[in-house]
Scaffold this motif. Sequence first.
Motif, mmCIF file in Angstrom:
data_model
loop_
_atom_site.group_PDB
_atom_site.id
_atom_site.type_symbol
_atom_site.label_atom_id
_atom_site.label_comp_id
_atom_site.label_asym_id
_atom_site.label_seq_id
_atom_site.Cartn_x
_atom_site.Cartn_y
_atom_site.Cartn_z
ATOM 1 N N GLU A 78 -9.706 0.522 10.472
ATOM 2 C CA GLU A 78 -9.488 -0.692 9.702
ATOM 3 C C GLU A 78 -8.472 -0.400 8.606
ATOM 4 O OE1 GLU A 78 -13.828 -2.908 10.231
ATOM 5 O OE2 GLU A 78 -13.139 -2.350 8.232
ATOM 6 N N LEU A 79 -7.267 -0.928 8.791
ATOM 7 C CA LEU A 79 -6.238 -0.811 7.764
ATOM 8 C C LEU A 79 -6.422 -1.938 6.760
ATOM 9 C CD1 LEU A 79 -3.117 -0.106 10.008
ATOM 10 C CD2 LEU A 79 -4.357 1.547 8.597
ATOM 11 N N ARG A 80 -5.916 -1.737 5.541
ATOM 12 C CA ARG A 80 -5.948 -2.820 4.564
ATOM 13 C C ARG A 80 -4.629 -2.842 3.802
ATOM 14 N NH1 ARG A 80 -11.077 -1.490 0.965
ATOM 15 N NH2 ARG A 80 -11.927 -1.012 3.022
ATOM 16 N N THR A 81 -4.244 -4.041 3.398
ATOM 17 C CA THR A 81 -2.975 -4.182 2.693
ATOM 18 C C THR A 81 -2.950 -5.489 1.922
ATOM 19 O OG1 THR A 81 -0.568 -3.993 2.964
ATOM 20 C CG2 THR A 81 -1.725 -5.361 4.575
ATOM 21 N N THR A 82 -2.192 -5.505 0.838
ATOM 22 C CA THR A 82 -1.992 -6.718 0.046
ATOM 23 C C THR A 82 -0.717 -7.398 0.510
ATOM 24 O OG1 THR A 82 -3.005 -5.609 -1.861
ATOM 25 C CG2 THR A 82 -1.761 -7.632 -2.297
ATOM 26 N N PRO A 83 -0.774 -8.633 1.002
ATOM 27 C CA PRO A 83 0.446 -9.322 1.450
ATOM 28 C C PRO A 83 1.474 -9.391 0.329
ATOM 29 C CG PRO A 83 -1.510 -10.520 2.144
ATOM 30 C CD PRO A 83 -1.982 -9.457 1.201
ATOM 31 N N ARG A 84 2.724 -9.100 0.677
ATOM 32 C CA ARG A 84 3.805 -9.091 -0.323
ATOM 33 C C ARG A 84 4.975 -9.929 0.153
ATOM 34 N NH1 ARG A 84 6.321 -4.173 -0.830
ATOM 35 N NH2 ARG A 84 5.152 -3.097 0.806
ATOM 36 N N SER A 85 5.730 -10.439 -0.800
ATOM 37 C CA SER A 85 6.969 -11.152 -0.499
ATOM 38 C C SER A 85 8.115 -10.411 -1.170
ATOM 39 C CB SER A 85 6.907 -12.600 -1.002
ATOM 40 O OG SER A 85 6.697 -12.633 -2.403
ATOM 41 N N ASP A 86 9.337 -10.729 -0.732
ATOM 42 C CA ASP A 86 10.511 -10.095 -1.323
ATOM 43 C C ASP A 86 11.625 -11.127 -1.404
ATOM 44 O OD1 ASP A 86 13.273 -8.413 -0.686
ATOM 45 O OD2 ASP A 86 11.889 -7.315 -1.988
ATOM 46 N N LYS A 87 12.453 -11.001 -2.405
ATOM 47 C CA LYS A 87 13.524 -11.987 -2.636
ATOM 48 C C LYS A 87 14.517 -12.049 -1.489
ATOM 49 C CE LYS A 87 16.464 -8.838 -5.357
ATOM 50 N NZ LYS A 87 15.696 -7.632 -5.060
ATOM 51 N N ASP A 88 14.568 -11.008 -0.648
ATOM 52 C CA ASP A 88 15.531 -10.991 0.454
ATOM 53 C C ASP A 88 15.033 -11.679 1.714
ATOM 54 O OD1 ASP A 88 17.447 -9.660 -1.060
ATOM 55 O OD2 ASP A 88 16.615 -7.687 -0.562
ATOM 56 N N GLY A 89 13.877 -12.348 1.626
ATOM 57 C CA GLY A 89 13.455 -13.149 2.773
ATOM 58 C C GLY A 89 12.066 -12.902 3.294
ATOM 59 N N MET A 90 11.475 -11.765 2.995
ATOM 60 C CA MET A 90 10.130 -11.500 3.483
ATOM 61 C C MET A 90 9.128 -12.336 2.689
ATOM 62 S SD MET A 90 8.111 -7.861 3.934
ATOM 63 C CE MET A 90 8.024 -7.484 2.167
ATOM 64 N N THR A 91 8.287 -13.090 3.382
ATOM 65 C CA THR A 91 7.238 -13.870 2.736
ATOM 66 C C THR A 91 5.894 -13.179 2.963
ATOM 67 O OG1 THR A 91 6.761 -15.206 4.693
ATOM 68 C CG2 THR A 91 8.527 -15.990 3.216
ATOM 69 N N LYS A 92 4.875 -13.611 2.249
ATOM 70 C CA LYS A 92 3.555 -13.030 2.449
ATOM 71 C C LYS A 92 3.077 -13.263 3.874
ATOM 72 C CE LYS A 92 2.048 -13.201 -2.368
ATOM 73 N NZ LYS A 92 1.034 -13.703 -3.343
ATOM 74 N N ILE A 118 -7.714 -5.645 7.163
ATOM 75 C CA ILE A 118 -8.346 -6.272 5.999
ATOM 76 C C ILE A 118 -7.230 -6.648 5.038
ATOM 77 C CG2 ILE A 118 -9.857 -5.901 4.008
ATOM 78 C CD1 ILE A 118 -11.335 -3.788 5.709
ATOM 79 N N LEU A 119 -7.214 -7.907 4.590
ATOM 80 C CA LEU A 119 -6.216 -8.331 3.609
ATOM 81 C C LEU A 119 -6.792 -8.169 2.207
ATOM 82 C CD1 LEU A 119 -4.520 -11.491 5.180
ATOM 83 C CD2 LEU A 119 -3.878 -9.073 5.352
ATOM 84 N N SER A 120 -6.009 -7.578 1.330
ATOM 85 C CA SER A 120 -6.475 -7.248 -0.015
ATOM 86 C C SER A 120 -5.999 -8.246 -1.061
ATOM 87 C CB SER A 120 -5.999 -5.845 -0.406
ATOM 88 O OG SER A 120 -6.539 -4.860 0.454
ATOM 89 N N ILE A 121 -6.899 -8.560 -1.980
ATOM 90 C CA ILE A 121 -6.588 -9.368 -3.153
ATOM 91 C C ILE A 121 -6.491 -8.427 -4.347
ATOM 92 C CG2 ILE A 121 -7.486 -11.120 -4.749
ATOM 93 C CD1 ILE A 121 -8.861 -12.420 -2.304
ATOM 94 N N ASP A 122 -5.352 -8.433 -5.017
ATOM 95 C CA ASP A 122 -5.157 -7.573 -6.185
ATOM 96 C C ASP A 122 -5.942 -8.142 -7.366
ATOM 97 O OD1 ASP A 122 -3.819 -6.450 -8.670
ATOM 98 O OD2 ASP A 122 -2.601 -5.464 -7.142
ATOM 99 N N THR A 138 -4.034 -15.466 -0.066
ATOM 100 C CA THR A 138 -4.402 -14.335 0.785
ATOM 101 C C THR A 138 -5.565 -14.687 1.701
ATOM 102 O OG1 THR A 138 -3.635 -12.698 -0.836
ATOM 103 C CG2 THR A 138 -5.269 -11.952 0.774
ATOM 104 N N VAL A 139 -6.571 -15.370 1.169
ATOM 105 C CA VAL A 139 -7.718 -15.773 1.983
ATOM 106 C C VAL A 139 -7.281 -16.723 3.097
ATOM 107 C CG1 VAL A 139 -9.867 -17.111 1.979
ATOM 108 C CG2 VAL A 139 -9.455 -15.376 0.222
#
Length: 292
Positions: free
Chosen positions: A110-124, A150-154, A165-166
């Motif tokens: 089970e991997l886990r990560t916090t969805p991230r976006s970036d100004k160059d085009g990557m969205t959550k 698993i998606l993480s909430i900071d 995130t949910v």
Amino acid sequence: MAEPTPFILSQYGNLKNLEKYCRDMPKIELHAHINGSISPETLQQLVERKKKYKPHLAQFTIPKRKLDVIDDFFSIFKFVYQLTDDEESIGYITESVILDFKKDGVQYLELRTTPRSDKDGMTKESYVGIVTSVIQKFSYPEHGIIVKLILSIDRRNTLEEAMETVNLAIKYKNKGVVGVDLCGDPKEGHIDNVKPAFIEAKKHGLKITLHFGEIKANIPEHASMLAISPDRLGHATHLDSESKDFISLKNIPIEICMTSNVLCNTVKNYYEHHIRDFLLTGHLCCICVSDI
């Protein structure tokens, strides 16, 4: 390298044989942050890919093994996130991390990560999309490993960010997302700010795990966190008596991350690790890696 003990010599012959035995043993891993599980080799490969456009990344060096305080750990991520700020890099590290765990004999991950976006085009959402697309490439028994997410909430998130995130976790349930996590710098934020998001996640059948009691300053939050009825707890290093009794009564499994605790200096050494207390009472634990 440490000298082998008489027990190791009698049972395995040498340290190399013991290492092989440990690698070959079928394992599960329930607490592995994607960005914290990147091998030094993969980090260096990312540096080579990025330094042409971001020359300052060439200065990146692998951190020393033992940190002075847990705060030093979170500062490392500011650099790692610069190495993984686009969809191609996210896909690359996700597959590398899965293959590394597979090599170590992990059969359920089970991997886990916090969805991230970036100004160059990557969205959550595109972030979650690329991670789940890589995860779906692996199946058992064909690839020898089952991988879930698993998606993480900071802890620093606003309720709006937590709900985002949910909602992504709900949307991607059929693509490998199995739960929601609370993570991040334990000195920042408060569970009550994002608690409704976890309650919403449970309504949709998602499992809940919480980074719990990493530092003593978190103890006042424990009652509110346990009121969510989490399915698992991560670390559970510093517990007040009420929390300890509740966790025991409800038999909430603990994700024990021994090496991470010692290296981040939240636990002094292995001999004084709190896993001893759980083992003596027969409490359900799973030894995990966290960000090591």
